[in-house]
Structures are given as structure tokens and as C-alpha cells.
Design an enzyme around this catalytic site. Structure first.
Site, short mmCIF file in Angstrom:
data_model
loop_
_atom_site.label_atom_id
_atom_site.label_comp_id
_atom_site.label_asym_id
_atom_site.label_seq_id
_atom_site.Cartn_x
_atom_site.Cartn_y
_atom_site.Cartn_z
N GLY B 163 0.80 -1.22 0.00
CA GLY B 163 0.00 0.00 0.00
C GLY B 163 0.83 1.27 0.00
O GLY B 163 0.38 2.31 0.46
N PHE B 201 12.46 2.30 -11.22
CA PHE B 201 11.17 3.00 -11.18
C PHE B 201 10.67 3.14 -12.61
O PHE B 201 11.33 3.76 -13.45
CB PHE B 201 11.33 4.37 -10.52
N ILE B 202 9.51 2.54 -12.87
CA ILE B 202 8.96 2.61 -14.23
C ILE B 202 7.87 3.66 -14.27
O ILE B 202 6.84 3.54 -13.60
CB ILE B 202 8.48 1.22 -14.69
N GLU B 274 -0.34 -9.99 -11.14
CA GLU B 274 -0.29 -8.60 -11.58
C GLU B 274 1.04 -8.29 -12.27
O GLU B 274 2.09 -8.71 -11.80
CB GLU B 274 -0.42 -7.66 -10.37
N ARG B 292 -6.66 -14.51 -4.03
CA ARG B 292 -8.04 -14.39 -3.56
C ARG B 292 -8.92 -14.06 -4.74
O ARG B 292 -8.44 -13.82 -5.83
CB ARG B 292 -8.13 -13.26 -2.54
#
Lengths: 157, 458
Positions: B163, B201-202, B274, B292
Site C-alpha cells: 500500500g 522505477f517505471i 499482476e 483471492r
């Protein structure tokens, strides 16, 4: 600003005689809020699902003031000891032992009246009021929900 | 084994969603609800409701023992955890395994494998699935070496993080030592684990994920991908399937990579892999696996015709995969808008309360998953998701047009919602063109703010 109990009683009567369910009064830093018992039920349940089986709708609109004739749970002299958590309720410390309390037992606030088992962990349930056990509601060994009344205690005055 | 009674350890729209499939399958439902949700729609629909604790999630929905005890108490065969709450906590899966209750989800070991980000990264590498260039770093010297290799900008991430917490962006390699120190102390305080890793970092990335089903014995199929790039601060707002503006070749590589990853774990149940898609390099990288059912699963259901909750249950019963890969033929296009009780005018502040009026759209190709009707409450204790509006049509253009109509036909009164913001997204030329990156919502918001205040750049 302050109100005497007589004035509060008078305001309460005003609400009872009106067609309103709630009254909020603010005078300086004094705040008074009154609500008919049953009003909360009527206002949240009614528009949602009309087939809600509980609570006969008749008294909601303009029936007699519900305050005095409240059900047993509202009796200020009766205290319900409720389940502090979901689990299996036991009336005795171990199988075959005598129950912690029976109807008629004298209890103090801190008296243990039962245990609730959650995954082998035993949690004690205390009376929460001084008085006499008047009714035992939950069955020994039953699954009880959080907040479920387990027994009633008539307070000593 | 046949599941006859399920305990649902969740709330809101997903509880309603699970009950609906259970009903169709003739499975009894017992809802484990907090005190705040006793009178909500799921409680009215379930065959039985048990109050498991007070409103606060930590005292109810997050209490592993209370939930397993409730399942034992009502003799439920299985627990469906939904999403969020305990759905990916290995502790619940483990306790279920010990107590002989079927956990509708992966094994505890699989949850642990995908829950640890470094572990998941190394599993991906072992499955020949590309990961973002970078790696674990245990010293500043090692970090500097890796950093010089992959180049700035970089992201410092916490192994136990999530998060956005414990995550620091680094523009120049020289800034790395200070950023690492900060991230490590933040992560140590927040997760009790100060281990770090480093990633490139993309900047212009798209978020594309692949839905998979595994039988737990090495057989895995995929049900196509979803594009979830429309997000604000890592919170998805709108999802669609298939992902627009993607070459067939890249699409297939994504699907195969997801299947390889799930196969490597002998994954059981429904899951999502993902990926971050680098638009400039036409490359993709593994981000994480969600073990999940996901919020956005209905878009996949809409284009494949598969009821994912029913497949979860079948796999949990030991029936394995009932569909072969060749039987999955995605058709048409689907979009989902998440209707949240939050106020875009007040920086998306939550706006719980009484919903005086709720009118949801209806019609062919429209599905609404919700627990809210006129007179319902949105409690202040949980997330702000009220409803999901899902629209499907033969192509993206007509799906978009139909979604705009569906949003316009929706009425929610009494509390603030993000409906108008959805309308703005759907009306935006960049979104309509398709294939936006995760920076899209930020640009839309700053553009809108600039316009509203007569700003000097668009």
C-alpha cells in the site's frame, strides 16, 4: 443554562404528544436529545425492506407513546449479562461440575456467571451488576453470538 | 466432498455476491457479521447471520479464532473469506486446515509464498517470469552497486510492505543511502521487518493482471487479462477487459507468464498475477500475485461467462478444473466502475452515512454488485466501496457508451459519491483512446483543478 427534571419531564410530554420521533434542543452549552423508543427501528428499517418480519409497524406512526410499556429488556431493574465475544457458552467450570450460578443466585458485579470458549481459550463472563439471577437464557454448550444476552439479573435496589 | 454449508467471513457487496452463487448451487450460507452490519443486506440474504464482534474490524472481521469458532459452531463445511480482511492471511488458512474446515482459497503455504514480496520475486524468476530489474539489498554498498547497474530513477521498497508504505522514490543514485535509511526505519516500525529491496522505477507503466484458476496439483488455466491502470494512490477505480491497445503477441506472453508462475506454486483456487507494463519498452514485469477473488473479477466473468466464485467452490471441493483452456473463449468487452462513498471535491474524503436514495442502472449487458438500497447505511468503519457497475458489449466503443449511460442513470442521494468523477474519466479523450498508464488519474485531477481555478497549464 440548566433544566430541572420537571422541565425535562414537560418537554418529554411535548414530544410524546407530537407526531415527531426525535427532539434536539440546544440552549447555550446545554444539549438535550430525546428519541422515542422504537423510533430508530422505524426510521432505518421502514424504507429499506418492507418484509422485515419483526416489529409490527402499527405503533410506528402515531400510536401511544412506547416509552412506559417497554419490553423486559428495558426494565431498568433488570440487567442482561451479554456475551463479550462469540463462542461456546458453558455454565460450569468443567463438564459435570456445578453451574456457576442458578436462578436465585446472589451475584456481585464481578461474579463469574459462565465461560465462553473460543478455540480452546476460556473467557470468563461476569455478572456486571449486583443482584439476583432471575433468568438463564443461554443453553449450556450452545454457540452464542457477540452481544447475545446470556442471563438476566434483577438488581438490588 | 460436497460443500453444503459455507460461512462467509466478509461483508458488503462481496458477501452479497458470494451468497448469490451459493444459492444457485443450493449451498446454505451463514454470514459472520460485525455488530455494524447486522441489519445490512447480506444479513437479510444469508440463511443465518452470526454476530462475531463489535464494529471495529480488528475485533470482528480480523479475528481468526472467532471466525473459525463460528464455522465450527454452525457445522459449516467451508469458509469463504472474500477479499481483504483475512482472505490472504495464512493464519486463517492454517487454522482451517487444522480444524478440518475447507478454506475456499489457496493453501497456507501458498499464501505465505506470495505474501513475502522477495520470496514471490524469486519464485517469479525461477518460473522464468520477468521481474522489475533490481533485487534485495542488505547494505548500502550492495545497493549502490545494483543502482549503478540498473540506473535511476529507482524505488526503495520494504519486503514486508504494501500500500505504498515503506516505499521511497530515488531520482539520483547519490540520494540512495538517505532514502534507504528512511525506508528501513519506516518499514521496521510499520511491519517489524526492515529488509529492503531495490527496483527500477517505471514511469509510464500500465497495470495489467491475468486471472488464473489452479487445481492445486499443477494444472492451471488463465481467463484472460484485465487492465486496472485507472487508479488513484494505488486504489483501482475502473477496470476493463480485455486490456486495450495491446499487441496479441504481448497479450499471449502475459497470459503464459501468469500460468507459469501459478504452476510453479501448484496454485490452488482463483488468483491474479499482476504485471507492470512498460509502454516504452513493450516489456512487462511481475508485480505480485493476489491469492483471492478480486474486487474486479466481474469484468472477467462478463467476457468469459464463467462464474469465478462457483469455480472457487468446485476447486475447494476437490473437483479440480472443470474447464479446459480451449473452452475459455473471451468475447466482447467489459468495464467496471467502482462507486465509492467518497467526495472527489474534498480530496476523496470518505462520506459514510444514510443513503436516502439509491437507484442503480439496469438493462441488457448491465450488472450491479452492491449491498446498498434506499435507506441503507454506509458504515464508517470499513472501505467506502458501495457498488460496482459492470457493463459489457461487443466492442470497447459500445461498452464505453453504455457505461456512460449507466453512470448517468445512477442516482445516489444522502451521501457524496465518486459518480461524477467516473463520468469525467469516461468523457476523457485519452481514456477513450485506450491504454492509459497509472499516471492518468493524477493528470486528470490536476488538469481539472487547473481548469477550475483558471490555471496556467493544461
Amino acid at each position: 443554562v440548566s433544566l430541572t427534571s420537571k422541565e425535562v419531564a414537560e418537554i418529554t410530554r411535548l414530544l410524546e404528544d407530537s407526531s415527531f420521533d426525535e427532539l434536539y434542543l440546544e440552549l447555550g452549552d446545554l444539549k438535550l436529545s430525546l428519541k422515542r423508543s422504537g423510533a430508530a427501528l422505524a426510521s432505518t428499517d421502514a424504507p429499506m425492506q418492507s418484509q422485515a418480519p419483526q416489529a409490527p409497524p402499527a405503533s410506528a406512526a402515531s400510536g401511544p407513546p412506547a416509552t412506559g410499556a417497554a419490553p423486559t429488556a428495558e426494565d431498568p431493574r433488570l440487567h442482561s449479562a451479554c456475551a463479550p465475544l462469540l463462542g461456546t457458552f458453558y455454565r460450569a467450570p468443567k463438564p459435570g461440575a456445578l453451574p456457576f450460578v442458578e436462578v436465585g443466585s446472589q451475584v456481585q458485579e464481578s461474579t463469574v456467571v459462565g465461560i465462553i470458549e473460543v478455540m480452546k481459550l476460556m473467557n470468563t463472563v461476569r455478572a456486571g451488576a449486583n443482584g439476583t439471577v432471575s433468568e438463564i437464557l443461554a443453553r449450556d454448550g450452545a454457540l452464542v453470538e457477540y452481544g447475545e444476552p446470556l442471563l438476566r439479573i434483577r438488581r438490588t435496589s | 466432498v460436497q460443500i453444503r454449508r459455507v460461512l462467509i467471513a466478509n461483508r458488503g457487496e462481496i458477501a452479497v455476491r458470494i451468497i448469490r452463487t451459493c444459492r444457485r448451487l443450493g449451498i446454505e450460507t451463514v454470514l459472520a457479521a460485525s455488530e455494524a452490519d447486522r441489519d445490512a443486506l447480506p444479513a437479510k440474504l444469508a440463511d443465518r447471520t452470526l454476530c462475531i464482534g463489535p464494529a471495529r474490524a480488528a475485533d470482528s472481521y480480523l479475528k481468526v479464532e472467532a471466525i473459525v469458532q463460528a464455522a465450527l459452531g454452525v457445522a459449516a463445511d467451508a469458509i469463504h473469506p472474500g477479499y481483504g480482511f483475512l482472505s490472504e492471511r495464512s493464519a486463517l488458512a492454517k487454522l482451517c486446515e487444522e480444524q478440518g474446515i475447507i478454506f475456499i482459497g489457496p493453501t497456507a503455504a501458498q499464501l505465505e509464498a506470495v505474501g513475502d514480496k522477495l520470496r514471490a520475486r524469486s519464485e517469479a524468476e525461477a518460473a522464468d517470469v520477468p521481474v522489475v530489474p533490481g533485487g534485495a539489498v542488505d547494505s548500502v554498498e550492495a545497493a549502490m552497486r545494483i543502482a549503478r547497474n540498473i540506473g535511476a530513477p529507482l524505488l526503495v521498497k520494504a519486503v514486508g510492505g504494501g500500500g505504498g508504505r515503506g516505499m521511497k522514490a530515488v531520482e539520483r543514485v547519490q540520494e540512495l543511502p538517505a532514502a534507504m535509511e528512511l525506508a528501513a526505519s519506516e518499514a521496521g516500525a510499520a511491519f517489524g521487518d526492515s529488509r529492503l529491496y531495490l527496483e527500477r522505477f517505471i514511469d509510464h507503466g500500465r497495470h495489467v493482471e491475468v486471472q488464473v484458476l489452479g487445481d492445486g496439483a499443477g494444472e492451471v488455466i488463465h481467463l484472460g487479462e484485465r487492465d486496472c491502470s485507472v487508479q488513484r494512490r494505488y486504489q483501482k477505480l475502473l477496470e476493463e477487459a480485455p486490456a486495450p491497445a495491446l499487441s496479441d503477441q504481448l497479450r499471449q506472453r502475459l497470459h503464459h507468464a501468469a500460468v507459469r508462475f501459478a504452476k510453479r506454486l501448484n496454485y490452488r483456487g482463483a488468483g491474479t498475477v499482476e504485471f507492470l507494463l512498460d509502454r516504452q519498452r513493450e516489456a512487462f514485469y511481475f508485480l505480485e500475485m493476489n491469492a483471492r477473488i478480486q474486487v474486479e473479477h466481474p469484468v472477467t466473468e462478463a467476457i468469459t461467462g464463467v462464474d469465478l466464485v462457483a469455480e472457487q467452490i468446485a476447486i475447494a471441493e476437490g473437483a479440480g478444473l472443470r474447464l479446459a483452456q480451449s473452452e475459455i473463449r473471451p468475447r466482447g468487452c467489459a468495464m467496471e466502475c467502482r462507486v465509492n462513498a467518497e467526495d472527489p471535491a474534498r480530496d476523496f474524503h470518505p462520506s459514510p452515512g444514510l443513503v436516502s436514495e439509491a437507484r442503480w442502472p439496469a438493462g441488457p449487458g448491465i450488472r450491479v454488485d452492491t449491498y446498498i438500497a434506499s435507506g441503507s447505511q454506509v458504515p464508517p468503519f470499513y472501505d467506502s466501496l458501495m457498488a460496482k457497475i459492470i457493463v459489457s458489449a461487443p466492442d470497447r466503443g459500445s461498452t464505453l457508451a453504455q457505461m456512460r449511460q449507466a453512470i448517468a442513470a445512477t442516482r445516489v442521494g444522502g451521501i457524496a459519491t465518486n459518480l461524477a468523477f467516473h463520468a469525467a474519466i469516461l468523457a476523457d479523450a485519452e481514456f477513450q483512446a485506450g491504454g492509459v498508464d497509472t499516471g492518468f488519474v493524477g493528470r486528470l485531477l490536476s488538469g481539472g483543478a487547473a481548469r477550475a481555478s483558471g490555471g496556467n497549464h493544461g
